[in-house]
Design an enzyme around this catalytic site. Sequence first.
Site, PDB file in Angstrom:
ATOM      1  N   MET A 275     -54.043  -3.009 -34.526  1.00 63.33           N
ATOM      2  CA  MET A 275     -55.493  -3.037 -34.355  1.00 63.33           C
ATOM      3  C   MET A 275     -55.932  -3.451 -32.955  1.00 63.33           C
ATOM      4  O   MET A 275     -57.123  -3.507 -32.671  1.00 63.33           O
ATOM      5  CB  MET A 275     -56.107  -4.012 -35.377  1.00 63.33           C
ATOM      6  CG  MET A 275     -55.927  -3.582 -36.823  1.00 63.33           C
ATOM      7  SD  MET A 275     -56.744  -1.992 -37.185  1.00 63.33           S
ATOM      8  CE  MET A 275     -58.454  -2.396 -36.859  1.00 63.33           C
ATOM      9  N   ARG A 276     -54.976  -3.762 -32.066  1.00 63.07           N
ATOM     10  CA  ARG A 276     -55.364  -4.223 -30.741  1.00 63.07           C
ATOM     11  C   ARG A 276     -56.142  -3.152 -29.986  1.00 63.07           C
ATOM     12  O   ARG A 276     -57.089  -3.450 -29.250  1.00 63.07           O
ATOM     13  CB  ARG A 276     -54.135  -4.656 -29.941  1.00 63.07           C
ATOM     14  CG  ARG A 276     -54.491  -5.221 -28.567  1.00 63.07           C
ATOM     15  CD  ARG A 276     -53.287  -5.760 -27.826  1.00 63.07           C
ATOM     16  NE  ARG A 276     -52.854  -7.028 -28.382  1.00 63.07           N
ATOM     17  CZ  ARG A 276     -51.637  -7.269 -28.853  1.00 63.07           C
ATOM     18  NH1 ARG A 276     -50.736  -6.307 -28.852  1.00 63.07           N
ATOM     19  NH2 ARG A 276     -51.319  -8.449 -29.327  1.00 63.07           N
ATOM     20  N   ALA A 277     -55.767  -1.890 -30.172  1.00 68.92           N
ATOM     21  CA  ALA A 277     -56.454  -0.814 -29.465  1.00 68.92           C
ATOM     22  C   ALA A 277     -57.918  -0.741 -29.863  1.00 68.92           C
ATOM     23  O   ALA A 277     -58.795  -0.542 -29.010  1.00 68.92           O
ATOM     24  CB  ALA A 277     -55.765   0.521 -29.755  1.00 68.92           C
TER      25      ALA A 277
END
Length: 668
Positions: A275-277
């Site tokens: 989910m970092r993107a």
Amino acid sequence: MSTPFPFTAVVGQDDLRLALLLNAVSPAVGGVLVRGEKGTAKSTAVRALSALMPQVDVVPECRFSCDPGSPDPACPDGPHAPGTAGRSRPARMVELPVGASEDRLVGALDIERALSEGVKAFEPGLLADAHRGILYVDEVNLLHDHLVDLLLDAAAMGASYVEREGVSVRHAARFLLVGTMNPEEGELRPQLLDRFGLTVEVSASREPEQRVEVVRRRLAYDADPEGFAARWADEEADVRARIVAARELLPSVRLGDGALRQIAATCAAFEVDGMRADIVMARTATALAAWAGRTDVLAEDVRQAALLALPHRRRRNPFDAPGLDEDKLDETLEEFSGDDDPDPDPDQGPEGPGGGGGQPEPDEGPQGDDTGAPPEAGENGQPQPSGAGEQSAVRAAEPFRTKVLSVPGIGEGATGRRSRARTEHGRTTGARRPRGALTKLHLAATVQAAAPHQRARGRSGPGLVVRRDDLRQATREGREGNLVLFVVDASGSMAARQRMSAVKGAVLSLLLDAYQRRDKVGLVTFRGSGADVALPPTSSVDAAAARLESLPTGGRTPLAAGLLRAHDVLRVERLRDPARRPLVVLVTDGRATGGPEPVALAGRAARLFAAEGVASVVVDCESGPVRLGLAGQLAGELGGTAVTLDELRADSIAGLVRDVQGTSRRAA
């Protein structure tokens, strides 16, 4: 301190400048990784940014740059009373050298005082210096892995922790992280790429007028740095004021549900992991809106955020260049466009065509392309006659996971993941007296050295009286990277299309393994009348893969020439990097033709490697029902081992081990 080149005077490089400015507006974006060839103003732009950063208020005499309005309660120089009168200073730009030690990065404790006096005598490192400023790492791809891990952990947590045998210090470390690298010198591991918020690809302009302007401005700056900077002072002041205004506007920017859906759909469409993107895209789009002076995030912000935040995160093979299919991006944004964007302006929609039909992106690589060349005649697996012509290059077979090839013994080379080595990190194997500054204390050995002298030193309380001579440095064993030199037979005896495809697939598999183990690689090929250094030793494994892909075949087999050329490459590399141990991987069927006594000459060349103790592996490519065993004999001359293409596969080796273990259990 010399006057930096003005940021606004940098010619072109719009994406680079925008990415840096967005991080100046919102450090939560997560920093910038700048990839590009040498001489493209990467370092110039980063150093110029520091002059645009707003000044920071700090607590006087605090070595950790605490904010007087909200001091760090755990500051080693604290506690600081809230509301302490502060002083204003420029934001720092701290450079991390590639060869820096761990103690230089995170700081160091005086172990002797900690043991004998029980005090935390801490000397701050570069992370403390960079707090509330910029931390710049040039050639970040050449930084040792353990330093990169420490650096990125601090960037993610906003704090640095230093621990030595139960004594710990923590301090705030929030900074704008900027790294620059030349991909030709090696890539970053994918998991480290993901820790940078944005990535920008830069290259030199091919427009003559723009190149003329670059040279003109650089010469003017070199002739009179102060005068040149003064001519750009108004533009610099405007950008500095715009950064301040965008920072103040940032908390008021609204990220609507429509924009969030577009962000989520885009990340899903490009199959990014985790989910970092999504989070980085959201922060980047918000910063873009603030930079534009708006309080709402538009589709154009989401599109620009995707171009900066996703290319290095999409799923790809290690040798594929980062990139993004902009047609696919536009289609995704159009499909998930919402109605909550305020007053959409049709002239400010997504740039570029909205439909497909465009040419494939370069990052799809040669595998998505067919040359259409007709198959060559004579693909029967038999050696070509003397003087046979060159055949066109064939594609590599599908790569596979290989058996681990390593150098025997224990080395002291650069940190990596292949062979055993004495390193600063790894499992503790013993203790010794420190040579220079103590970095890794062996507590038990130190206590054992000090214990017999306590009465003579007048010990009267429970504390241990420790002197400098008692301190012991821990010796540790980890893994090192090696120089893996591939010596590939490209002669007529290897030219059968199916066999050469398998050989290239095997070498490509070994290159993938070298990429993961942080090795340097080189490539020597031999065919016809001699041998060539197709790729001098480098950390750019993808460059070796590209040279391998285009390798033609045909002609005689000058095996001795190939070995002698490889020996010369190792001699030169030993002078450049004496601590890095080599591993020669010779890919051949063992045949030697051309010239007087080719077999005897090849044997004498092989014995040079054995005499110098160079580790070697012969990948036996001989095929057919009748095998001459020439590759095995050559391995004996080299003092190395021989493996077949099938034995090179990790799964076949594992199966062999299981069979042997099963036979042993049944016999018992």
